[in-house]
Design a protein around this motif. Structure first.
Motif, short mmCIF file in Angstrom:
data_model
loop_
_atom_site.label_atom_id
_atom_site.label_comp_id
_atom_site.label_asym_id
_atom_site.label_seq_id
_atom_site.Cartn_x
_atom_site.Cartn_y
_atom_site.Cartn_z
N THR A 193 19.32 9.99 -14.47
CA THR A 193 19.15 9.40 -13.14
C THR A 193 17.68 9.05 -12.90
O THR A 193 17.35 7.95 -12.45
N ILE A 194 16.79 9.96 -13.25
CA ILE A 194 15.36 9.68 -13.11
C ILE A 194 14.96 8.51 -14.00
O ILE A 194 14.18 7.65 -13.60
N SER A 195 15.56 8.46 -15.19
CA SER A 195 15.26 7.36 -16.10
C SER A 195 15.65 6.02 -15.49
O SER A 195 14.93 5.02 -15.62
N GLN A 196 16.81 6.00 -14.79
CA GLN A 196 17.22 4.76 -14.15
C GLN A 196 16.24 4.35 -13.05
O GLN A 196 15.93 3.16 -12.89
N HIS A 197 15.76 5.33 -12.31
CA HIS A 197 14.76 5.02 -11.28
C HIS A 197 13.49 4.46 -11.93
O HIS A 197 12.89 3.52 -11.42
N PHE B 237 10.39 -4.41 -2.30
CA PHE B 237 10.73 -3.63 -1.10
C PHE B 237 11.95 -2.74 -1.36
O PHE B 237 11.99 -1.59 -0.94
N LYS B 238 12.96 -3.29 -2.05
CA LYS B 238 14.14 -2.48 -2.35
C LYS B 238 13.76 -1.25 -3.17
O LYS B 238 14.27 -0.15 -2.95
N THR B 239 12.88 -1.46 -4.12
CA THR B 239 12.45 -0.36 -4.98
C THR B 239 11.72 0.71 -4.16
O THR B 239 11.91 1.91 -4.39
N LEU B 240 10.94 0.28 -3.19
CA LEU B 240 10.23 1.25 -2.34
C LEU B 240 11.17 1.92 -1.34
O LEU B 240 10.81 2.94 -0.75
N GLY B 241 12.38 1.39 -1.19
CA GLY B 241 13.31 1.91 -0.19
C GLY B 241 14.13 3.09 -0.65
O GLY B 241 15.25 3.29 -0.22
N ARG C 238 12.11 7.32 -5.66
CA ARG C 238 11.15 6.43 -6.33
C ARG C 238 9.77 6.51 -5.69
O ARG C 238 8.74 6.49 -6.40
N ARG C 239 9.72 6.61 -4.39
CA ARG C 239 8.40 6.77 -3.75
C ARG C 239 7.74 8.06 -4.22
O ARG C 239 6.53 8.11 -4.46
N ARG C 240 8.56 9.09 -4.41
CA ARG C 240 8.01 10.37 -4.87
C ARG C 240 7.49 10.26 -6.29
O ARG C 240 6.47 10.87 -6.63
N ILE C 241 8.17 9.50 -7.12
CA ILE C 241 7.67 9.28 -8.49
C ILE C 241 6.32 8.58 -8.43
O ILE C 241 5.38 8.96 -9.15
N LEU C 242 6.21 7.57 -7.58
CA LEU C 242 4.93 6.87 -7.46
C LEU C 242 3.83 7.83 -6.99
O LEU C 242 2.71 7.80 -7.51
N ASP C 243 4.17 8.69 -6.03
CA ASP C 243 3.19 9.67 -5.55
C ASP C 243 2.74 10.60 -6.67
O ASP C 243 1.55 10.91 -6.81
N LEU C 244 3.71 11.01 -7.51
CA LEU C 244 3.39 11.86 -8.66
C LEU C 244 2.43 11.15 -9.60
O LEU C 244 1.45 11.74 -10.07
N GLU D 137 8.13 15.12 -18.22
CA GLU D 137 7.15 15.69 -17.29
C GLU D 137 7.55 15.41 -15.85
O GLU D 137 7.43 16.26 -14.97
N ILE D 138 8.03 14.19 -15.62
CA ILE D 138 8.43 13.82 -14.26
C ILE D 138 9.64 14.66 -13.83
O ILE D 138 9.67 15.18 -12.71
N CYS D 139 10.60 14.81 -14.73
CA CYS D 139 11.75 15.66 -14.41
C CYS D 139 11.30 17.08 -14.10
O CYS D 139 11.78 17.70 -13.13
#
Lengths: 100, 100
Positions: free
Chosen positions: B56-60, B14-18, B22-28, B39-41
């Motif tokens: 920062t993206i890598s940490q997510h 739940f914390k990860t989804l909060g 991160r939700r946007r990465i999952l959507d991607l 590619e994500i960046c």
DNA sequence: TTGACATGCAGGTATTTTACTGCATGTTTG
DNA sequence: CAAACATGCAGTAAAATACCTGCATGTCAA
């Protein structure tokens, strides 16, 4: 009726669910709603050893209320807390659903 | 098959989804899996103004991987990231379901 | 009206989170 | 092999979180 919530509200809902104490409070309120802060503290103390201070539980209740997951009302000097499942349903319908 | 997860794992999911990033990465990754960090960046930078640093993206991505929400594999010097919806389904079946 | 009760508010501390910069490591390609 | 590329690791700073203690405020009942 479909209520759109912004990313920040989704953040708050999921973050609020991301804590075992708060999920446990919601579970308590699902069993029986309209509970006071003191009743919730008592349930925690009764259940097992790990009991938190009144103020700590109060802070968790504040966060649950900010996320809309509980609704409160005053009855004299007692504030009662009741479950509101709408935010979970909204978060599910608006975002989580596509992954289930 | 039903996998039981502990409170701590529910917390992490739940914390990860909060977090909207991160939700946007999952959507991607739901659109197309097997994406590299770069590619994500690039997708983030292309979409709108608010672009975050690579680290920062890598940490997510690390957090998403710890929560089991993405699965990674190496292809030469490139690490690919793919969506894994199992934790969302487990969190729903094990806890959230009773409120929906 | 006073004492007991239920909650709120202020503040303090330790930990975690989120962002960053800079440097290091390993891999492919020319 | 060397340059370019993809990622990892270390360290920092600001903000948020989670717990606590102590005191203040408001309400009911004797």
């Amino acid at each position: 009726m479909f209520v759109y919530v912004h990313d920040e509200q989704l953040d708050l809902i999921f973050k609020t669910l991301g804590d075992a104490t708060r999920r446990r409070i919601l579970d308590l309120l699902q069993e029986r709603s309209e509970r006071s802060l003191f009743e919730i503290c008592a349930s925690f103390a009764a259940a097992d050893g790990k009991s938190l201070s009144r103020q700590t539980i109060s802070q968790h209740l504040d966060m649950l209320e900010r996320a809309g997951l509980i609704i409160t009302s005053w009855k004299g000097r007692t504030k009662t807390h009741s479950l509101n499942v709408a935010p979970m349903q909204v978060a599910t319908n608006q975002w989580l659903k596509k992954y289930l």
